[in-house]
Scaffold this active site. Structure first.
Site, short mmCIF file in Angstrom:
data_model
loop_
_atom_site.label_atom_id
_atom_site.label_comp_id
_atom_site.label_asym_id
_atom_site.label_seq_id
_atom_site.Cartn_x
_atom_site.Cartn_y
_atom_site.Cartn_z
N GLY A 91 0.79 -1.17 0.00
CA GLY A 91 0.11 0.06 -0.11
C GLY A 91 0.82 1.21 0.05
N MET B 159 4.79 3.12 2.04
CA MET B 159 5.95 2.73 2.98
C MET B 159 6.54 3.97 3.43
SD MET B 159 8.04 0.38 4.04
CE MET B 159 9.44 0.93 4.86
N GLU B 160 7.03 3.89 4.96
CA GLU B 160 7.06 4.94 5.68
C GLU B 160 8.45 5.35 5.86
OE1 GLU B 160 6.07 1.74 6.76
OE2 GLU B 160 7.26 1.15 8.56
N ASN B 161 9.20 5.06 4.65
CA ASN B 161 10.81 5.45 4.85
C ASN B 161 11.03 6.89 5.51
OD1 ASN B 161 11.03 3.14 2.95
ND2 ASN B 161 9.95 4.83 1.37
N GLU C 185 1.20 6.05 7.54
CA GLU C 185 2.55 6.07 7.23
C GLU C 185 3.40 7.56 7.95
OE1 GLU C 185 3.68 3.58 5.57
OE2 GLU C 185 1.79 2.92 5.02
N HIS D 6 4.19 6.22 11.53
CA HIS D 6 5.27 5.44 11.65
C HIS D 6 6.33 6.35 12.14
CE1 HIS D 6 4.25 1.27 10.96
NE2 HIS D 6 3.86 1.73 9.66
ZN LIG Z 1 2.45 0.15 8.58
#
Ligand SMILES: [Zn+2]
Length: 880
Positions: free
Chosen positions: A267, A269-271, A304, A307
């Site tokens: 879905g 990504m929390e980079n 996200e 995070h």
């Molecule tokens: Zn997550």
């Protein structure tokens, strides 16, 4: 059949022998030959480092050069394979390795590591993608400070992005290339690394944090789609404010960037500082996105962003702790959406999702604890159990402690573990230490798999004015776990009196009751409520206060009473669902015996009273009017499932309800105008939801008037929600008229990939015998692309997971199709393949003929040579 490699076990965890303090990455981007130089500052971390053996993992890595402290390392001192770099005599002091590798982004169809999507360079490193860029200590407990330099041709990639803050950029003299340098001051594990480069459009904004720092906000997308990013930007700013207000957590870098890409396995990504999103969770406008899409964009943007603290600033020690960041962050995004929208409706929607996705997992061969203790492929553990059940465990913790102590525990967790790679033990200890609570028994929720069942029995003694409530809990056996211990479950409750209001009681014995919470801790407990003024209707598990199945001996009359009076809106909905489910299960039995379904009068009364109650919000009334799905009924039956009988029973019951409610449906439908201009807020969305639910119920009659109404609804819709609702009602009724409207819809949106996904899903979910052939034909359609995970999920994923009768065809053709498709896709994208095959998870519950055919298809996949580890793992466990 291929056998699997040895599994990873939680009990085998050991701290890394070496660790890494800083990482310098230099990318020389080129579509098929990107050169990466990683300069890694290592140092010994444990006594084990003294033996001098250093292992860095890789995945399909081509090594071009290796230096230690600046000097080229002779080949005798190391061994390099595509999956492992071993230094035989690493120094027992801090040292620097310089690793040069060559990567082919254009050929990367796994979409893990560095790849190209629509001309853009993009990375995905969670869980184990970084090792596809360079050899590394690719594990979450190695936290380093990253500096990233990216160089590319200006025309190919005018935008160059990485984690952290921008520190330098410019042209490379004498070339048509340019560069940018980014520095992230916050130590992070490699799975949070990200780099994006390409020719992208952007919208910008800013946010001032509570301490007065100005943060630049950017959302990048394909050129021409900028206007569709404004709702996501609004959701981002609301998320940042909410996390300050509710959890006291403030953003930390100077800039926050979101990039929307069209080829993405997950879905989003929390980079750190550079979130990468599947564009379906960023782009939204009234013509192309439904209300559900808007809600998803809001929820995923928030998730996200949240995070940044729960996942990034405090990360996981190892992948067994995945729920530490995911369960907690799902809980946080659910709370955020509840505050932005209707809390009751959001709770109902979340519980529907939990029951539809997590309960079947918990009851089948893929069952595992919220914190697994063994895995072969971590990518197969991004599951509803880790995410959704993980969130329920955090919600129970809040119910048990109360809101103030929950916040105290969260504050201590952040204070203690900021900058750490933490564990579930660390998390729970923060709450125990902050509040004095004993969470020893509660911790079992993290280690015991399976959905607990609670059996409730109540008896009122009029002479003594006492009410005795016996609650018994049991947890079914799951793979690898036969004996389970009783768990600590918060049961939120009320005793509804004859006037419909919750009754007071003088005292209670037999267990701990605090406020409206019963703390169920024993296998069986009898609570005795004294001084109860009349026979109560028990309202248990209010707000779905624990992720369990509740069985209660309660009459249809009492359920109807509850639908009309319960002070807890969730339980009003639940009571109506229970009435409907009883009726549906009985109708399925009748169907198999060849008798017609009939609607119980109490059910019609319940639905009618909610429909007519204008004091209730429309979104809630819509939820009550939606019957349990075919999959819900199959789960309730649990064995000998015949999807055709279930579908027929549900169809007939819907007709009986539609007829039973009579012209009240038309009256309410007519009173809700579809003409006002579109606004995405929750109240407007709720009115659309009720109107669209009523249209669907009307069409259950299949009368010429109903069909005409549905076609008019489609043609006059001024937004995607209404248009798609009409189309869905027509296709789900499998009306002959569907072909023309599906074609019209396709023609209108043929250039919009995200809308075409909706069209593919509609085509794949028609409950008609020609659907499988249609799905096969669509695999060759120009609007379908085999390399794009969104297209694959929309067509094949929807067919397998959401078309109960056609995937489960009695001739097994649906299973054979999925097996053939999976074997082909596995060669290019193992992660997406493994996720598709989860549709087989309930195969053992099928009636014998279908069960045998499903098993044969699974065994055929398992016997294929060269399966990916991801797919082999899922198939092996599904068959076990
Ligand atoms: Zn997550």
């Amino acid at each position: 059949m291929k056998t699997e490699a040895a599994p990873f076990r939680l009990e085998d965890y050991r701290a890394p022998a070496f660790t890494i303090d800083t990482v310098g990455l230099d990318f020389q981007l080129a579509p098929s030959a990107t050169r990466v130089v990683a300069t890694i500052a290592l140092r010994p971390n444990t006594d084990e480092a003294r033996n001098g053996r250093l292992e860095l993992v890789g995945d399909e890595i081509v090594l071009k050069g290796l230096k230690l402290d600046g000097a080229t390392l002779p080949e005798s001192r190391y061994t390099a394979t595509p999956t492992l770099l071993t230094l035989h005599d690493a120094p027992n002091r801090p040292f620097t390795l310089e690793i040069e590798t060559l990567v082919d982004p254009a050929a990367n169809t796994k979409l893990m590591g560095l790849y190209r999507t629509s001309g853009t360079y993009c990375t995905q490193c969670e869980a184990e993608g970084f090792r596809r860029i360079t050899y590394f200590l690719d594990r979450p407990d190695v936290l380093a400070v990253y500096t990233t330099r990216i160089e590319a041709e200006k025309s190919d990639a005018p935008i160059l992005l990485a984690n952290g803050n921008p520190v330098e950029s410019g042209d490379v003299p004498g070339t048509d290339r340019h560069f940018a340098v980014w520095h992230d001051p916050f130590p992070k594990p490699s799975y949070l690394f990200a780099m994006v480069a390409g020719d992208l459009g952007v919208i910008t904004d800013s946010f001032t944090t509570s301490s007065g720092r100005e943060v630049e906000l950017r959302i990048y997308c394909e050129h021409g789609k900028e206007a569709r990013c404004t709702y996501a930007m609004d959701a981002l700013k609301r998320s940042m404010k909410w996390d300050e207000d509710v959890f006291g957590l403030e953003y930390d870098l100077d800039i926050f960037i979101i990039v929307a890409v069209s080829d993405f396995n997950m879905g989003a990504m929390e980079n750190k500082g550079l979130n990468v999103f599947n564009d379906k969770y960023v782009l939204a406008d009234p013509d192309t996105a439904t209300d559900a899409d808007y809600a998803n964009v809001e929820g995923v943007i928030a998730h996200e962003y949240f995070h940044n603290w729960t996942g990034n600033r405090i990360t996981c020690r190892d992948w067994f702790q995945l729920c530490l960041k995911e369960g907690l962050t799902v809980f946080r995004d659910q709370e955020f959406s509840s505050d932005m929208r209707s809390r009751a409706v959001k709770r109902i929607a979340d519980v529907r999702t939990l029951q539809a996705r997590q309960f079947p997992e918990d009851g089948g061969p893929l069952a595992h604890p919220v914190r697994p203790e063994i895995y072969h492929e971590i990518s197969n553990f991004y599951t509803p159990t880790v995410y959704e059940k993980g969130a329920e465990v955090v919600r129970m913790l809040k119910s048990i402690l109360g809101p103030d102590d929950f916040r105290n525990g969260m504050d201590l967790y952040v204070e203690r573990h900021d900058g750490d790679a933490a564990t579930i033990e660390d998390f729970l200890a923060s709450f125990a230490d902050a509040t004095g609570a004993d969470l020893t028994q509660f911790k079992l929720w993290y280690s015991q798999a399976g959905t607990p069942q609670i059996i409730a029995r109540g008896a009122y003694d009029e002479a003594d004015r006492t009410y005795r409530l016996t609650l018994s809990q049991s947890i079914p056996a799951t793979p690898g776990q036969s004996d389970k211990q009783p768990m600590h479950m918060p049961i939120r409750f009320g005793l509804i009196g004859p006037n419909g209001e919750d009754m007071e009681f003088a005292s209670v014995s037999g267990g701990r009751v605090e406020g409206d919470i019963i703390h169920l801790t024993e296998a069986s407990q009898t609570l005795v409520f004294e001084g109860v003024g009349g026979r109560p209707v028990p309202s248990l598990l209010r707000g779905f206060s624990a992720p369990v199945r509740l069985a209660i001996d309660i009459s249809a009359a009492d359920l109807l009473f509850q639908v009309r009076t319960d002070a807890d809106p969730f339980n009003r909905w639940q009571a109506a669902q229970t009435l409907a489910m009883r009726n549906l299960v009985a109708s399925t039995t009748e169907q198999i015996a060849g008798r017609p379904a009939k609607a119980e009068p109490a059910l019609i009364d319940a639905l009618g009273s909610v429909l007519d109650d204008e004091t209730l919000e429309p979104a809630f009334r819509a939820q009550v009017l939606q019957l349990p799905s075919e999959a819900d009924i199959a789960r309730e039956l649990g064995q000998n499932v015949d999807p055709d009988a279930i579908a027929a029973a549900r169809r007939e019951l819907r007709l009986a309800i539609s007829t039973g409610l009579g012209n009240r449906i038309e009256r309410h439908y007519g009173s809700l105008s579809g003409a006002e201009s579109f606004r995405p807020d929750a109240a407007s969305a709720g009115k659309r939801a009720l109107r669209n639910t009523l249209l669907d119920l009307l069409l259950a009659r299949r009368s010429p008037e109903a069909i005409a109404a549905a076609l008019a609804h489609f043609e006059t819709a001024n937004n995607m929600t209404d248009r798609l609702a009409a189309l869905s009602a027509i296709t789900q009724a499998a009306l002959p008229e569907r072909r023309a409207v599906l074609d019209a819809f396709h023609k209108r949106y043929q250039d919009d990939a995200l809308v075409l996904d909706k069209w593919l899903t509609l085509e794949a979910t028609v409950p008609a015998s020609d659907t499988l052939d249609r799905v096969k034909a669509l695999l060759k359609h120009p609007s379908y692309s085999p390399n794009n995970p969104n297209r694959v999920r929309a067509l094949v994923g929807s067919f397998a997971s959401a078309n109960q009768t056609q995937f489960n065809r009695v001739d097994g053709a649906g299973y054979d199709f999925l097996a053939d498709f999976a074997l082909e896709l596995d060669k290019r994208n193992p992660q997406t393949t493994a996720r598709l095959l989860v549709s087989f998870r309930s195969w053992r519950a099928l009636e014998p003929v279908r069960r045998a055919r499903a098993e044969a298809a699974l065994r055929r996949i398992a016997a294929a040579p060269d399966l990916s580890p991801d797919t082999l793992d899922i198939v092996t466990r599904t068959l076990a």
